[in-house]
Design an enzyme around this catalytic site. Structure first.
Site, mmCIF file in Angstrom:
data_model
loop_
_atom_site.group_PDB
_atom_site.id
_atom_site.type_symbol
_atom_site.label_atom_id
_atom_site.label_comp_id
_atom_site.label_asym_id
_atom_site.label_seq_id
_atom_site.Cartn_x
_atom_site.Cartn_y
_atom_site.Cartn_z
ATOM 1 N N ARG A 224 0.858 -1.185 0.000
ATOM 2 C CA ARG A 224 0.000 0.000 0.000
ATOM 3 C C ARG A 224 0.897 1.239 0.000
ATOM 4 N NH1 ARG A 224 -3.644 -2.583 -1.591
ATOM 5 N NH2 ARG A 224 -5.643 -2.998 -0.594
ATOM 6 N N HIS A 272 -1.665 0.905 -9.596
ATOM 7 C CA HIS A 272 -2.327 -0.032 -8.677
ATOM 8 C C HIS A 272 -2.975 -1.181 -9.453
ATOM 9 C CE1 HIS A 272 -4.393 -0.489 -4.512
ATOM 10 N NE2 HIS A 272 -4.176 -1.663 -5.083
#
Ligand code: NAP
Length: 309
Positions: A224, A272
């Protein structure tokens, strides 16, 4: 009762069409078609708006459509007393392992230097390094970390790992716990982050931890964005301490137009998409959990609210 399907990125029609045949007795609806919030007792979600789940008075179970649940738990109103399952399958683990191998090999085989030389019409032989002389460190040895480690071992790399608890994986030297983080980092010529984002792991790639890596190390973050202290990473790249970084995830997504990562010569940005799930692969897992819910059997892949993953 009704099952809510809501996702920030997935097409609800496509997913409901895939889910319905596996759960023929269930009424599965997108948010726009829920007239009575009291009718919803289960939710299949990815990044729902804050407050949505708390507004469902009869909700009993949440199935997340991704492996990481930090986004859900960031919602201060999130109903933490309910069982929450995360979604990981072999397809997702495979995709992540491909991503890690792709970028490890890119650095290992000096692809960027060769592309630079090609652009400048330079014919230059670059001395090879044997895979057995490179040590790749994986932070976060869960479902994704283990899949990546196994592939890297297949190429002959040395692999070390760091997790909360000790692991016993053939060929991988396991470090665990905060006390062993430094010893782990000192080995990592490439550091791969596949941790979940929790209060303990937030900002874990920072000035101090980067300085514990060998000079010239590479960083690959597909965990993340919140794992990386961005200014510290930029500083280490600009000082030539860190040779390069591949980043799939960012504190703020989409990455702002004026963010220095976009144009930094040593940074590779991916949007992502290191790994995602596809309906045909994960519908059986979701359907199994819904059936377990209905029959009062134990649910699978439940998040431990104490650790946050
Ligand atoms: P997982 O199976 O829950 O594994 C998490 C690993 O992190 C475990 O090995 C755990 O240690 C370790 N860990 C957690 N907190 C720690 C701490 N404080 N100190 C040391 N180790 C710690 O998770 P996963 O399925 O592999 O997924 C990992 C993460 O990848 C997700 O949470 C998500 O953020 C990210 N992800 C990214 C993408 C993408 O496209 N970029 C896609 C999917 C997932 P123990 O084994 O000892 O518990």
């Amino acid at each position: 009762m009704t099952i809510l399907f809501q996702s920030l990125i997935h097409d609800p029609d496509l997913w409901i069409d895939a889910l319905q045949p596996a759960l023929p007795d269930e009424d599965i609806r997108p948010l726009a078609e829920i007239d009575d919030k009291a009718s919803v007792d289960a939710a299949i979600v990815l990044a729902p708006p804050h407050g949505l789940l708390a507004s469902l008075p009869n909700l009993k179970f949440v199935q997340n459509l991704g492996a990481g649940v930090d986004g859900l738990l960031k919602d201060p109103s999130y109903p933490r007393h309910l069982p929450l399952a995360r979604m990981v399958d072999d397809g997702l683990a495979n995709k992540m392992a491909e991503y890690v191998v792709l970028h490890v090999l890119r650095y290992h085989r000096q692809v960027e230097a060769m592309q630079f030389n090609q652009r400048n019409k330079i014919w230059k032989w670059l001395p090879p390094v044997d895979a057995s002389e490179r040590c790749i460190g994986i932070m976060g040895m869960g479902e994704l970390g283990i899949a990546a480690a196994k592939r890297l071992l297949g190429f002959g790399f040395q692999v070390v790992s760091w997790s909360r608890r000790l692991k016993a994986i053939d060929g991988v030297a396991s470090f665990h716990g905060a006390d062993q983080l430094e010893g782990f980092l000192r080995h990592c010529q490439m550091l791969v982050c596949l941790l979940p984002l929790t209060p303990e792991t937030t900002g874990i790639i920072n000035r101090r931890t980067l300085s514990l890596l060998p000079r010239g190390a590479y960083v690959i973050n597909a965990g993340r964005g919140g794992h990386v202290a961005e200014h510290d990473l930029l500083h280490a790249l600009d000082n030539d301490y860190i040779a390069g970084a591949t980043l799939d995830v960012f504190a703020e997504e989409p990455l702002r137009q004026d963010h220095p990562f976009w144009v930094h010569p040593k940074v590779t940005v991916t949007p992502h998409n290191a790994a995602d799930i596809i309906p045909s692969r994960v519908v059986p897992y979701i359907a199994d959990n819904i059936r377990r819910l209905r029959e009062g059997r134990p649910l699978l892949r439940l998040v431990d609210m104490k650790t946050g993953y």
